[in-house]
Design a protein around this motif. Structure first.
Motif, PDB file in Angstrom:
ATOM      1  N   CYS A 151       0.828  -1.208   0.000  1.00  0.00           N
ATOM      2  CA  CYS A 151       0.000   0.000   0.000  1.00  0.00           C
ATOM      3  C   CYS A 151       0.863   1.259   0.000  1.00  0.00           C
ATOM      4  CB  CYS A 151      -0.926   0.006   1.219  1.00  0.00           C
ATOM      5  SG  CYS A 151      -2.242  -1.232   1.174  1.00  0.00           S
ATOM      6  N   VAL A 152       1.945   1.252   0.768  1.00  0.00           N
ATOM      7  CA  VAL A 152       2.838   2.415   0.839  1.00  0.00           C
ATOM      8  C   VAL A 152       3.481   2.669  -0.522  1.00  0.00           C
ATOM      9  CG1 VAL A 152       4.977   3.299   1.838  1.00  0.00           C
ATOM     10  CG2 VAL A 152       3.276   2.204   3.306  1.00  0.00           C
ATOM     11  N   PHE A 153       3.992   1.611  -1.155  1.00  0.00           N
ATOM     12  CA  PHE A 153       4.600   1.764  -2.484  1.00  0.00           C
ATOM     13  C   PHE A 153       3.580   2.309  -3.485  1.00  0.00           C
ATOM     14  CE2 PHE A 153       8.287  -1.535  -2.167  1.00  0.00           C
ATOM     15  CZ  PHE A 153       8.911  -0.701  -1.254  1.00  0.00           C
ATOM     16  N   GLY A 154       2.361   1.780  -3.431  1.00  0.00           N
ATOM     17  CA  GLY A 154       1.333   2.262  -4.338  1.00  0.00           C
ATOM     18  C   GLY A 154       1.000   3.720  -4.108  1.00  0.00           C
ATOM     19  N   LEU A 155       0.879   4.110  -2.834  1.00  0.00           N
ATOM     20  CA  LEU A 155       0.527   5.490  -2.512  1.00  0.00           C
ATOM     21  C   LEU A 155       1.616   6.460  -2.972  1.00  0.00           C
ATOM     22  CD1 LEU A 155      -1.512   7.355  -1.149  1.00  0.00           C
ATOM     23  CD2 LEU A 155      -0.286   7.000   1.005  1.00  0.00           C
ATOM     24  N   ILE A 156       2.870   6.110  -2.763  1.00  0.00           N
ATOM     25  CA  ILE A 156       3.972   6.968  -3.206  1.00  0.00           C
ATOM     26  C   ILE A 156       3.917   7.161  -4.720  1.00  0.00           C
ATOM     27  CG2 ILE A 156       6.477   7.108  -3.449  1.00  0.00           C
ATOM     28  CD1 ILE A 156       6.698   5.703  -0.739  1.00  0.00           C
ATOM     29  N   PRO A 210      -9.515   9.389  -9.249  1.00  0.00           N
ATOM     30  CA  PRO A 210      -9.739   8.891 -10.611  1.00  0.00           C
ATOM     31  C   PRO A 210      -8.460   8.695 -11.406  1.00  0.00           C
ATOM     32  CG  PRO A 210     -10.340  11.207 -10.467  1.00  0.00           C
ATOM     33  CD  PRO A 210     -10.071  10.747  -9.065  1.00  0.00           C
ATOM     34  N   VAL A 211      -7.346   9.256 -10.952  1.00  0.00           N
ATOM     35  CA  VAL A 211      -6.094   9.086 -11.690  1.00  0.00           C
ATOM     36  C   VAL A 211      -5.055   8.365 -10.823  1.00  0.00           C
ATOM     37  CG1 VAL A 211      -6.446  10.977 -13.288  1.00  0.00           C
ATOM     38  CG2 VAL A 211      -5.432  11.460 -11.084  1.00  0.00           C
ATOM     39  N   ALA A 212      -5.522   7.342 -10.111  1.00  0.00           N
ATOM     40  CA  ALA A 212      -4.622   6.488  -9.324  1.00  0.00           C
ATOM     41  C   ALA A 212      -4.603   5.095  -9.937  1.00  0.00           C
ATOM     42  CB  ALA A 212      -5.070   6.446  -7.865  1.00  0.00           C
ATOM     43  N   ALA A 213      -4.273   5.040 -11.219  1.00  0.00           N
ATOM     44  CA  ALA A 213      -4.314   3.762 -11.939  1.00  0.00           C
ATOM     45  C   ALA A 213      -2.983   3.023 -11.917  1.00  0.00           C
ATOM     46  CB  ALA A 213      -4.729   4.003 -13.388  1.00  0.00           C
ATOM     47  N   MET A 214      -1.909   3.723 -11.656  1.00  0.00           N
ATOM     48  CA  MET A 214      -0.565   3.129 -11.717  1.00  0.00           C
ATOM     49  C   MET A 214       0.069   3.114 -10.327  1.00  0.00           C
ATOM     50  SD  MET A 214       2.072   2.064 -13.611  1.00  0.00           S
ATOM     51  CE  MET A 214       1.890   2.672 -15.291  1.00  0.00           C
TER      52      MET A 214
END
Length: 292
Positions: A151-156, A210-214
């Motif tokens: 989750c941390v890697f994704g959030l960064i 809406p732009v958290a696809a990557m």
């Protein structure tokens, strides 16, 4: 457990699915642990709150902060379209799948399966974590370390590289760069769970970035939930287990939720998380043996 299942089904029918709000999801799972071990004293059940409340609060912070991850940079989209076209010989997989499988105004049988797979994202990881918590606190801790770091890697990444999904790129106000529709909740209509679809639709509009696809954490979570158990099961079970992240991949690309590149990056992140956490655990074990 039968009473819990009935109450849960009624709640889904009238209220909607327990989506990505960790407090709601873990509330249902806490009640499930009480139903499953109803012979245990209350202090055992209250131990769940002691162990899980800090984690739920961290996940709430993650969900809220993700919604602000597009404030620093403009969203990326054209390079994502370009990569998918390059990878598939000039064809955008989302466009191709919807052209051959989707019919406007018609709910195909596979779209029910697609909606169920999409919904499973919101309960699979919490359910696995709760089962591990009841069976082995050591394995639960190993699982949670990997989940939290993922989750941390994704959030960064969301903050540093906001990326738009296919449905966003298909909207006229964003240039109608591709031809696709967001159809991840259409399957609920065929089985009469309109409330479930409406709840997910509201979440997609109001509560998500809406732009958290990557990267695609939908696929990353599905992949991690399988990879964690691969060393513990015989190899002839691996294809069956791996069918889940592959079906999630198909679901996300077909329903215009993610590009293929989002999925691939999500898989890479899972590998990176297992490598980093594995090295950290081995270092900690060696340090404890040295000090002990």
């Amino acid at each position: 457990m039968l009473i819990w299942a009935v109450v849960f089904a009624v709640g889904v029918y009238f209220v909607g699915v327990p989506t990505s709000d960790p407090l709601i999801a873990f509330g249902w799972l806490w009640l499930a642990t009480i139903a499953w071990r109803n012979h245990e004293p209350w202090r055992t059940h209250l131990r769940f709150l002691r162990d899980w409340l800090p984690i739920c609060l961290l996940l709430v912070i993650y969900n809220v902060s993700r919604g602000y991850a597009d404030r620093l940079f403009e969203p990326h989209v054209t390079e994502l379209i370009g990569f998918d076209r390059w990878l598939f010989g000039g064809v955008v997989p989302t466009e191709w799948l919807q052209e051959h499988l989707w019919q406007p105004g018609v709910v195909q049988w596979w779209e029910v399966a697609v909606s169920l797979v999409y919904f499973s994202h919101f309960l699979t990881m919490p359910t696995i974590a709760v089962v591990l918590w009841m069976r082995s606190r050591l394995q639960w801790a190993r699982f949670m370390r990997r989940w939290f770091l993922l989750c941390v890697f994704g959030l960064i990444t969301y903050f540093l590289y906001p990326a738009a999904p296919p449905w966003w790129a298909a909207q006229p106000e964003h240039g109608a760069l591709i031809d696709a529709q967001r159809i991840s909740t259409h399957g609920w209509d065929a089985i009469g769970l309109h409330g479930a679809g409406n709840t997910l639709n509201a979440l997609q509009v109001e509560a998500s970035n809406p732009v958290a696809a990557m990267p695609s954490l939908h696929t990353a979570f599905a992949f991690m939930s399988v990879v964690f158990f691969l060393p513990m099961v015989r190899r002839y079970w691996w294809p069956l287990l791996l069918a889940y992240p592959l079906s999630m991949t198909f679901t996300l690309v077909y329903t215009a939720e993610h590009w293929v590149i989002d999925v691939l990056v999500g898989w890479v992140y899972v590998g990176l998380v297992f490598l980093v956490v594995g090295l950290g655990e081995r270092w900690w074990d060696a340090r404890r043996r040295t000090l002990g």
